[in-house]
Design a protein around this motif. Structure first.
Motif, PDB file in Angstrom:
ATOM      1  N   GLY A 151     -84.095  33.213 -35.589  1.00 56.00           N
ATOM      2  CA  GLY A 151     -84.208  31.794 -35.265  1.00 56.00           C
ATOM      3  C   GLY A 151     -84.824  31.008 -36.405  1.00 56.00           C
ATOM      4  N   VAL A 152     -85.589  29.971 -36.068  1.00 52.11           N
ATOM      5  CA  VAL A 152     -86.134  29.085 -37.104  1.00 52.11           C
ATOM      6  C   VAL A 152     -87.633  29.219 -37.293  1.00 52.11           C
ATOM      7  CG1 VAL A 152     -84.290  27.404 -36.805  1.00 52.11           C
ATOM      8  CG2 VAL A 152     -86.394  27.171 -35.472  1.00 52.11           C
ATOM      9  N   SER A 153     -88.327  29.847 -36.358  1.00 54.92           N
ATOM     10  CA  SER A 153     -89.779  29.935 -36.497  1.00 54.92           C
ATOM     11  C   SER A 153     -90.360  31.275 -36.061  1.00 54.92           C
ATOM     12  CB  SER A 153     -90.455  28.819 -35.686  1.00 54.92           C
ATOM     13  OG  SER A 153     -90.133  28.931 -34.304  1.00 54.92           O
ATOM     14  N   GLU A 154     -89.642  32.017 -35.220  1.00 54.13           N
ATOM     15  CA  GLU A 154     -90.186  33.266 -34.703  1.00 54.13           C
ATOM     16  C   GLU A 154     -90.085  34.382 -35.751  1.00 54.13           C
ATOM     17  OE1 GLU A 154     -87.466  31.831 -33.536  1.00 54.13           O
ATOM     18  OE2 GLU A 154     -87.939  30.917 -31.609  1.00 54.13           O
ATOM     19  N   GLU A 155     -91.205  35.054 -35.991  1.00 58.10           N
ATOM     20  CA  GLU A 155     -91.180  36.205 -36.889  1.00 58.10           C
ATOM     21  C   GLU A 155     -90.339  37.317 -36.259  1.00 58.10           C
ATOM     22  OE1 GLU A 155     -95.121  37.443 -37.723  1.00 58.10           O
ATOM     23  OE2 GLU A 155     -95.680  35.607 -38.793  1.00 58.10           O
ATOM     24  N   TYR A 161     -95.008  57.876 -42.394  1.00 55.78           N
ATOM     25  CA  TYR A 161     -94.332  59.133 -42.706  1.00 55.78           C
ATOM     26  C   TYR A 161     -94.703  60.188 -41.663  1.00 55.78           C
ATOM     27  CZ  TYR A 161     -94.109  57.044 -47.405  1.00 55.78           C
ATOM     28  OH  TYR A 161     -93.907  56.206 -48.472  1.00 55.78           O
ATOM     29  N   TYR A 162     -93.690  60.906 -41.195  1.00 58.37           N
ATOM     30  CA  TYR A 162     -93.898  62.018 -40.282  1.00 58.37           C
ATOM     31  C   TYR A 162     -93.432  63.296 -40.986  1.00 58.37           C
ATOM     32  CZ  TYR A 162     -94.441  58.356 -36.743  1.00 58.37           C
ATOM     33  OH  TYR A 162     -94.858  57.253 -36.027  1.00 58.37           O
ATOM     34  N   ASP A 163     -94.319  63.887 -41.772  1.00 59.54           N
ATOM     35  CA  ASP A 163     -93.973  65.098 -42.522  1.00 59.54           C
ATOM     36  C   ASP A 163     -93.651  66.239 -41.557  1.00 59.54           C
ATOM     37  OD1 ASP A 163     -95.130  63.334 -44.282  1.00 59.54           O
ATOM     38  OD2 ASP A 163     -96.092  64.885 -45.478  1.00 59.54           O
ATOM     39  N   ASP A 164     -92.534  66.939 -41.803  1.00 58.49           N
ATOM     40  CA  ASP A 164     -92.220  68.115 -40.975  1.00 58.49           C
ATOM     41  C   ASP A 164     -91.932  69.356 -41.807  1.00 58.49           C
ATOM     42  OD1 ASP A 164     -89.730  67.449 -41.931  1.00 58.49           O
ATOM     43  OD2 ASP A 164     -88.954  66.775 -40.001  1.00 58.49           O
ATOM     44  N   THR A 165     -91.869  69.208 -43.130  1.00 56.86           N
ATOM     45  CA  THR A 165     -91.804  70.345 -44.048  1.00 56.86           C
ATOM     46  C   THR A 165     -92.612  69.937 -45.280  1.00 56.86           C
ATOM     47  OG1 THR A 165     -89.927  69.732 -45.459  1.00 56.86           O
ATOM     48  CG2 THR A 165     -89.397  70.677 -43.275  1.00 56.86           C
ATOM     49  N   PRO A 166     -92.897  70.890 -46.185  1.00 50.16           N
ATOM     50  CA  PRO A 166     -93.652  70.526 -47.394  1.00 50.16           C
ATOM     51  C   PRO A 166     -92.923  69.552 -48.311  1.00 50.16           C
ATOM     52  CG  PRO A 166     -93.782  72.888 -46.998  1.00 50.16           C
ATOM     53  CD  PRO A 166     -92.750  72.357 -46.057  1.00 50.16           C
ATOM     54  N   ARG A 167     -91.612  69.381 -48.096  1.00 49.68           N
ATOM     55  CA  ARG A 167     -90.855  68.514 -49.007  1.00 49.68           C
ATOM     56  C   ARG A 167     -89.996  67.483 -48.289  1.00 49.68           C
ATOM     57  NH1 ARG A 167     -87.373  71.942 -52.942  1.00 49.68           N
ATOM     58  NH2 ARG A 167     -86.753  69.809 -53.482  1.00 49.68           N
ATOM     59  N   ALA A 168     -90.312  67.175 -47.027  1.00 45.72           N
ATOM     60  CA  ALA A 168     -89.477  66.223 -46.302  1.00 45.72           C
ATOM     61  C   ALA A 168     -90.264  65.540 -45.188  1.00 45.72           C
ATOM     62  CB  ALA A 168     -88.241  66.910 -45.722  1.00 45.72           C
ATOM     63  N   ALA A 169     -89.836  64.333 -44.847  1.00 45.91           N
ATOM     64  CA  ALA A 169     -90.464  63.580 -43.767  1.00 45.91           C
ATOM     65  C   ALA A 169     -89.452  62.623 -43.161  1.00 45.91           C
ATOM     66  CB  ALA A 169     -91.666  62.791 -44.284  1.00 45.91           C
ATOM     67  N   ASP A 170     -89.610  62.380 -41.882  1.00 47.85           N
ATOM     68  CA  ASP A 170     -88.928  61.257 -41.255  1.00 47.85           C
ATOM     69  C   ASP A 170     -89.817  60.039 -41.431  1.00 47.85           C
ATOM     70  OD1 ASP A 170     -86.639  62.597 -40.346  1.00 47.85           O
ATOM     71  OD2 ASP A 170     -87.709  63.344 -38.584  1.00 47.85           O
ATOM     72  N   VAL A 171     -89.213  58.933 -41.777  1.00 47.70           N
ATOM     73  CA  VAL A 171     -89.970  57.712 -42.046  1.00 47.70           C
ATOM     74  C   VAL A 171     -89.540  56.640 -41.049  1.00 47.70           C
ATOM     75  CG1 VAL A 171     -90.606  55.989 -43.775  1.00 47.70           C
ATOM     76  CG2 VAL A 171     -90.039  58.324 -44.487  1.00 47.70           C
ATOM     77  N   GLU A 172     -90.516  56.004 -40.426  1.00 47.03           N
ATOM     78  CA  GLU A 172     -90.243  54.914 -39.492  1.00 47.03           C
ATOM     79  C   GLU A 172     -91.114  53.723 -39.864  1.00 47.03           C
ATOM     80  OE1 GLU A 172     -90.958  56.284 -35.550  1.00 47.03           O
ATOM     81  OE2 GLU A 172     -89.352  57.774 -35.597  1.00 47.03           O
ATOM     82  N   GLY A 173     -90.587  52.548 -39.619  1.00 48.81           N
ATOM     83  CA  GLY A 173     -91.365  51.358 -39.930  1.00 48.81           C
ATOM     84  C   GLY A 173     -90.649  50.095 -39.500  1.00 48.81           C
ATOM     85  N   GLU A 174     -91.062  48.991 -40.099  1.00 47.85           N
ATOM     86  CA  GLU A 174     -90.483  47.698 -39.773  1.00 47.85           C
ATOM     87  C   GLU A 174     -90.306  46.873 -41.040  1.00 47.85           C
ATOM     88  OE1 GLU A 174     -93.097  45.759 -37.043  1.00 47.85           O
ATOM     89  OE2 GLU A 174     -92.446  46.959 -35.313  1.00 47.85           O
ATOM     90  N   LEU A 175     -89.279  46.055 -41.027  1.00 51.44           N
ATOM     91  CA  LEU A 175     -89.151  44.990 -42.011  1.00 51.44           C
ATOM     92  C   LEU A 175     -89.862  43.755 -41.464  1.00 51.44           C
ATOM     93  CD1 LEU A 175     -85.375  45.453 -42.897  1.00 51.44           C
ATOM     94  CD2 LEU A 175     -87.346  46.295 -44.180  1.00 51.44           C
ATOM     95  N   TYR A 176     -90.054  42.789 -42.317  1.00 53.41           N
ATOM     96  CA  TYR A 176     -90.781  41.579 -41.911  1.00 53.41           C
ATOM     97  C   TYR A 176     -89.972  40.351 -42.304  1.00 53.41           C
ATOM     98  CZ  TYR A 176     -94.447  38.003 -41.716  1.00 53.41           C
ATOM     99  OH  TYR A 176     -95.170  36.874 -41.435  1.00 53.41           O
ATOM    100  N   ILE A 177     -89.660  39.513 -41.310  1.00 52.33           N
ATOM    101  CA  ILE A 177     -88.909  38.285 -41.566  1.00 52.33           C
ATOM    102  C   ILE A 177     -89.683  37.106 -40.982  1.00 52.33           C
ATOM    103  CG2 ILE A 177     -86.751  37.030 -41.207  1.00 52.33           C
ATOM    104  CD1 ILE A 177     -85.354  39.716 -40.810  1.00 52.33           C
ATOM    105  N   ASP A 178     -90.044  36.171 -41.825  1.00 51.20           N
ATOM    106  CA  ASP A 178     -90.669  34.917 -41.415  1.00 51.20           C
ATOM    107  C   ASP A 178     -89.690  33.812 -41.801  1.00 51.20           C
ATOM    108  OD1 ASP A 178     -92.291  32.841 -40.715  1.00 51.20           O
ATOM    109  OD2 ASP A 178     -93.807  33.190 -42.252  1.00 51.20           O
TER     110      ASP A 178
END
Length: 267
Positions: free
Chosen positions: A49-53, A101-118
């Motif tokens: 929209g025009v103002s909601e993050e 980061y959610y590490d599940d092996t010594p050389r790998a991780a699942d990554v979760e997060g968010e982008l930010y839009i204002d």
């Protein structure tokens, strides 16, 4: 589980994240980090929209070379269009709010997060309603927190960013005599990221739908084209109590919208 260095904290968003993202880069070099299984906003268009993050979710799989751990790596997902990934790293993109980061092996991780839009700051042109490319800025750090290598990983897919839309409806007179004419009006608007307001969505086709009182399903009665200011107007015969609404679907640049039903008592 580890909160990414790119986040600083799990709650970091907006300007602070942008400052971290645009830290002075090291010389471009292959970090050995790979990113796969990228998903932004659950694979759906991002409607703004025009103002909601807005905080679209992002998730991916990250692997890194032997001799390193996730503590040595930051990974900033971002979106860009009409420029290169390298130029958008510093200006004109949609950037990371936070990652974990959610590490599940010594050389790998699942990554979760968010982008930010204002919207007033992130989107400043209606041409931003288009297909954005997905990239990840990856940085490899030394044990004493010096930037060792950096690269922008691209070719990770695309996502649509669209302008939010609205629809209103009014059916009159209320109440109305059975089999008399009912006039149904309304207006279609959509986010204007230049004016920071919802403006008329002109020349757009919308469906007029009716739901009989006591039922749960709307049926399309007719299709009407809005005028240049987004206004809609048509007439129908009033036969029974029920709800009237205008609705239209998404386009390549704009989200769909459906008005809340306007109840009419037929006597």
């Amino acid at each position: 589980m580890r909160t990414g260095r790119s986040a600083l904290t799990a709650a970091l968003t907006g300007a602070l994240a942008l400052v971290a993202f645009t830290a002075p880069p090291a010389q471009a070099a292959d970090t050995g980090v790979t990113v796969t299984n990228m998903v932004v906003n659950k694979g759906k268009p991002i409607i703004v929209g025009v103002s909601e993050e807005k905080n679209p979710g992002v998730g991916f799989r990250m692997t890194w070379p032997s001799g390193h751990s996730s503590n040595d790596i930051t990974a900033f997902p971002y979106l860009y269009h009409d420029t290169t990934a390298a130029k958008a790293r510093d200006k004109g993109g949609i950037y990371t709010g936070f990652v974990t980061y959610y590490d599940d092996t010594p050389r790998a991780a699942d990554v979760e997060g968010e982008l930010y839009i204002d919207p007033p700051w992130t989107l400043d042109s209606n041409n931003d309603a288009t297909t954005w490319k997905i990239a990840v800025n990856v940085r490899l750090w030394t044990p004493d927190d010096k930037l060792k290598a950096e690269e922008n990983l691209t070719g990770l897919g695309t996502v649509q960013v669209k302008r939010a839309a609205r629809a209103t409806v009014n059916a009159s007179p209320e109440p109305v005599t059975k089999n008399k004419t009912l006039t149904v009006t309304g207006r279609l608007t959509r986010a204007d990221w230049v004016k920071h307001a919802y403006t008329g969505y002109g020349d757009k086709l919308a469906k007029l739908q009716f739901r009989k009182a006591g039922t749960s399903t709307y049926t399309t009665v007719k299709t009407v084209r809005a005028n240049s200011t987004g206004s809609l107007k048509t007439t129908v015969k009033a036969t029974t109590d029920g709800y009237w609404r205008w609705t239209f679907g998404e386009t390549s640049t704009t989200g769909g919208a459906t008005a809340a039903g306007d109840h009419v008592d037929v006597r």
